[in-house]
Design an enzyme around this catalytic site. Structure first.
Site, PDB file in Angstrom:
ATOM      1  N   THR A 190       0.820  -1.216   0.000  1.00 49.98           N
ATOM      2  CA  THR A 190       0.000   0.000   0.000  1.00 49.98           C
ATOM      3  C   THR A 190       0.848   1.258   0.000  1.00 49.98           C
ATOM      4  O   THR A 190       0.441   2.285  -0.532  1.00 49.98           O
ATOM      5  CB  THR A 190      -0.913  -0.012   1.249  1.00 49.98           C
ATOM      6  OG1 THR A 190      -1.767  -1.120   1.144  1.00 49.98           O
ATOM      7  CG2 THR A 190      -1.753   1.240   1.355  1.00 49.98           C
ATOM      8  N   TYR A 208      -7.988   0.440  -4.278  1.00 49.61           N
ATOM      9  CA  TYR A 208      -6.733   0.958  -4.815  1.00 49.61           C
ATOM     10  C   TYR A 208      -5.894  -0.213  -5.292  1.00 49.61           C
ATOM     11  O   TYR A 208      -6.198  -1.368  -4.994  1.00 49.61           O
ATOM     12  CB  TYR A 208      -5.968   1.761  -3.753  1.00 49.61           C
ATOM     13  CG  TYR A 208      -5.466   0.916  -2.615  1.00 49.61           C
ATOM     14  CD1 TYR A 208      -6.303   0.595  -1.554  1.00 49.61           C
ATOM     15  CD2 TYR A 208      -4.171   0.396  -2.611  1.00 49.61           C
ATOM     16  CE1 TYR A 208      -5.861  -0.218  -0.507  1.00 49.61           C
ATOM     17  CE2 TYR A 208      -3.724  -0.401  -1.574  1.00 49.61           C
ATOM     18  CZ  TYR A 208      -4.572  -0.698  -0.535  1.00 49.61           C
ATOM     19  OH  TYR A 208      -4.144  -1.495   0.483  1.00 49.61           O
ATOM     20  N   SER A 267       1.486  -7.664  -0.490  1.00 54.79           N
ATOM     21  CA  SER A 267       2.241  -8.642   0.308  1.00 54.79           C
ATOM     22  C   SER A 267       1.444  -9.908   0.601  1.00 54.79           C
ATOM     23  O   SER A 267       1.991 -10.876   1.129  1.00 54.79           O
ATOM     24  CB  SER A 267       2.784  -8.006   1.583  1.00 54.79           C
ATOM     25  OG  SER A 267       1.760  -7.783   2.504  1.00 54.79           O
ATOM     26  N   THR A 305       1.619  -4.284   4.250  1.00 54.67           N
ATOM     27  CA  THR A 305       1.509  -4.504   5.695  1.00 54.67           C
ATOM     28  C   THR A 305       0.939  -5.878   6.043  1.00 54.67           C
ATOM     29  O   THR A 305       1.115  -6.339   7.169  1.00 54.67           O
ATOM     30  CB  THR A 305       0.619  -3.417   6.343  1.00 54.67           C
ATOM     31  OG1 THR A 305      -0.660  -3.440   5.717  1.00 54.67           O
ATOM     32  CG2 THR A 305       1.249  -2.047   6.206  1.00 54.67           C
ATOM     33  N   ASP A 306       0.258  -6.529   5.089  1.00 48.65           N
ATOM     34  CA  ASP A 306      -0.438  -7.785   5.422  1.00 48.65           C
ATOM     35  C   ASP A 306       0.504  -8.878   5.936  1.00 48.65           C
ATOM     36  O   ASP A 306       0.170  -9.605   6.866  1.00 48.65           O
ATOM     37  CB  ASP A 306      -1.193  -8.322   4.195  1.00 48.65           C
ATOM     38  CG  ASP A 306      -2.419  -7.479   3.871  1.00 48.65           C
ATOM     39  OD1 ASP A 306      -2.766  -6.594   4.666  1.00 48.65           O
ATOM     40  OD2 ASP A 306      -3.030  -7.722   2.809  1.00 48.65           O
ATOM     41  N   LYS A 309       0.319  -7.278  12.981  1.00 49.62           N
ATOM     42  CA  LYS A 309      -0.700  -6.355  12.470  1.00 49.62           C
ATOM     43  C   LYS A 309      -1.991  -6.653  13.211  1.00 49.62           C
ATOM     44  O   LYS A 309      -2.411  -7.814  13.279  1.00 49.62           O
ATOM     45  CB  LYS A 309      -0.858  -6.561  10.957  1.00 49.62           C
ATOM     46  CG  LYS A 309      -1.820  -5.579  10.315  1.00 49.62           C
ATOM     47  CD  LYS A 309      -1.896  -5.747   8.791  1.00 49.62           C
ATOM     48  CE  LYS A 309      -2.831  -4.701   8.205  1.00 49.62           C
ATOM     49  NZ  LYS A 309      -2.967  -4.802   6.743  1.00 49.62           N
ATOM     50  N   GLU A 316      -1.730 -27.970  28.867  1.00 52.27           N
ATOM     51  CA  GLU A 316      -2.963 -28.757  28.733  1.00 52.27           C
ATOM     52  C   GLU A 316      -2.754 -29.955  27.816  1.00 52.27           C
ATOM     53  O   GLU A 316      -3.523 -30.903  27.842  1.00 52.27           O
ATOM     54  CB  GLU A 316      -4.070 -27.885  28.148  1.00 52.27           C
ATOM     55  CG  GLU A 316      -4.713 -26.941  29.129  1.00 52.27           C
ATOM     56  CD  GLU A 316      -5.918 -26.274  28.491  1.00 52.27           C
ATOM     57  OE1 GLU A 316      -7.009 -26.862  28.514  1.00 52.27           O
ATOM     58  OE2 GLU A 316      -5.745 -25.172  27.937  1.00 52.27           O
TER      59      GLU A 316
HETATM   60  N1  GLU Z   1      -2.723  -6.242   0.827  1.00 52.49           N
HETATM   61  C1  GLU Z   1      -1.749  -5.249   0.538  1.00 52.49           C
HETATM   62  C2  GLU Z   1      -0.356  -5.625   1.019  1.00 52.49           C
HETATM   63  O1  GLU Z   1      -0.150  -6.191   2.048  1.00 52.49           O
HETATM   64  C3  GLU Z   1      -2.107  -3.951   1.087  1.00 52.49           C
HETATM   65  C4  GLU Z   1      -2.013  -3.841   2.573  1.00 52.49           C
HETATM   66  C5  GLU Z   1      -0.963  -2.846   2.953  1.00 52.49           C
HETATM   67  O2  GLU Z   1       0.124  -2.788   2.410  1.00 52.49           O
HETATM   68  O3  GLU Z   1      -1.276  -2.075   3.859  1.00 52.49           O
HETATM   69  O4  GLU Z   1       0.564  -5.305   0.314  1.00 52.49           O
END
Ligand code: GLU
Length: 362
Positions: free
Chosen positions: A46, A59, A92, A125-126, A198, A319
């Protein structure tokens, strides 16, 4: 003897031009003098994403290239002498072993030279927490490696990418970053790769280290450090990619009420060499699942119990009788990070006791 006036003028002009360009070169050299040499490796996400309309949540991730990312933050040049490389340009969610190997090998090669002082990786970020932890285990250097992304695309109102990138470069140039392992910079916080996850789908305050807290803070490029992690990483890691051509298949399966064991059996049949269970509570699962996994261990498949919860430890023999069943307890590592460690550890050993040691030490 008199020289021709035009020839004298030309010579003077040439001399002036030479002096001027020399002083420009000297000014440029002075500007980068003493500055850390940071290489920015871009992989997409992103932070490099663009919308067609600012009012849309839709996007395309990975629409901008590394030069455009750098050009968007002109003040970066005051922090460091920069170079950019495009390693991939993907969302990602498509991150995979092949890109990991390429990225890690490139970072190791760059950091082995005296010309590079630190690395910033731009990333979606994923799966950022997985890539960060993977690099934390296989980068052989104590020079800073910092991952950065954005929750909002570059074209969004209030895009967070430029400030995050500025802070990431500031962290990569900071002497206190050396020897801390791979770091993640998001939303004015610095996190250790091992601890960060995340936690929110869209909020800019998404990245947290629930068990241990952040590794530091960074605001307008000014860094404050907290305690470093005590686990092994980077220059102290015994895991490496030397002689590794391909990583073994490790699958994650999610535990829930009414959990059947069919999918576990399917994973083993499909060639998984390791299974990570996103267990309920303290890494638990249904009786049926435990029985199938105990059989899988006897067939040489490694089994790690992690948890679907956001925080807390998965304790050994609490457990579930790990000693008897041959399982590994993930401790602090969530399923995604457990999978990364198990993939790398399986390149060394299949012995559950040795695998457990990796989960304690890394
Ligand atoms: N799904 C995309 C990725 O991980 C967008 C999420 C992001 O980068 O915030 O690249």
């Amino acid at each position: 003897m008199h020289r021709h006036p035009t020839a004298v003028g030309l010579r003077l002009a040439l001399l002036g031009w030479l002096l001027l360009s020399a002083s420009h070169a000297a000014a440029a050299e002075k500007a980068s003098e003493g500055k850390a040499r940071i290489r920015i490796l871009a992989t997409g996400g992103t932070i490099a994403g663009a919308q067609t309309r600012q009012e849309d949540s839709a996007y395309k991730a990975g629409a901008l290239d590394v030069e455009q990312l750098i050009a968007a933050v002109p003040s970066l040049k005051q922090l460091a002498s920069l170079g950019g490389e495009q390693v991939a340009n993907i969302g990602s969610q498509d991150m995979n072993d092949a890109v990991w190997l390429k990225l890690a090998r490139r970072i190791n090669a760059l950091l082995a030279t005296p010309d590079v002082d630190g690395i910033v990786v731009t990333h979606g970020t994923d799966t950022m927490e997985e890539t960060a932890y993977f690099l934390n285990l296989v980068i052989r250097s104590d020079k800073p490696v910092v991952l950065v992304g954005a929750m909002r695309p570059a074209t969004a109102l209030g895009a967070d990418g430029p400030a995050n990138l500025y802070n990431a470069v500031a962290v990569a140039t900071h002497p206190g970053a050396r020897g801390r392992g791979v770091l993640v910079v998001m939303n004015d916080e610095v996190h250790a790769a091992r601890n960060v996850i995340k936690t929110n789908t869209t909020n800019v305050k998404s990245f947290e280290s629930p068990n241990r807290g952040a590794a530091g803070l960074v605001h307008t490029g000014k860094v404050t450090w907290f305690e470093p992690v005590d686990t092994k990483h980077t220059h102290r890691s015994e895991l490496s990619l030397e002689k590794v051509e391909k990583l073994p298949r490790v699958d994650i399966l999610y535990a829930h009420a009414n959990m059947s064991a069919d999918l576990l059996e399917a994973a083993v049949k499909s060639g998984a060499r390791g299974l990570v269970i996103a267990g309920v509570g303290n890494g638990n699962m249904s009786q049926q699942a435990l029985e199938v996994l105990a059989r899988a261990v006897k067939q040489g498949v490694a089994v790690v119990r992690s948890t679907r919860l956001m925080s807390g430890l998965v304790l050994r023999n609490s457990e579930v009788d790990d000693d008897k069943l041959g399982f590994v307890a993930s401790g602090e590592l969530n399923p995604a990070k457990s999978r990364v460690l198990l993939q790398l550890a399986l390149t060394r050993t299949k012995d559950p006791a040795q695998l457990q040691r990796y989960f304690q030490e890394y």
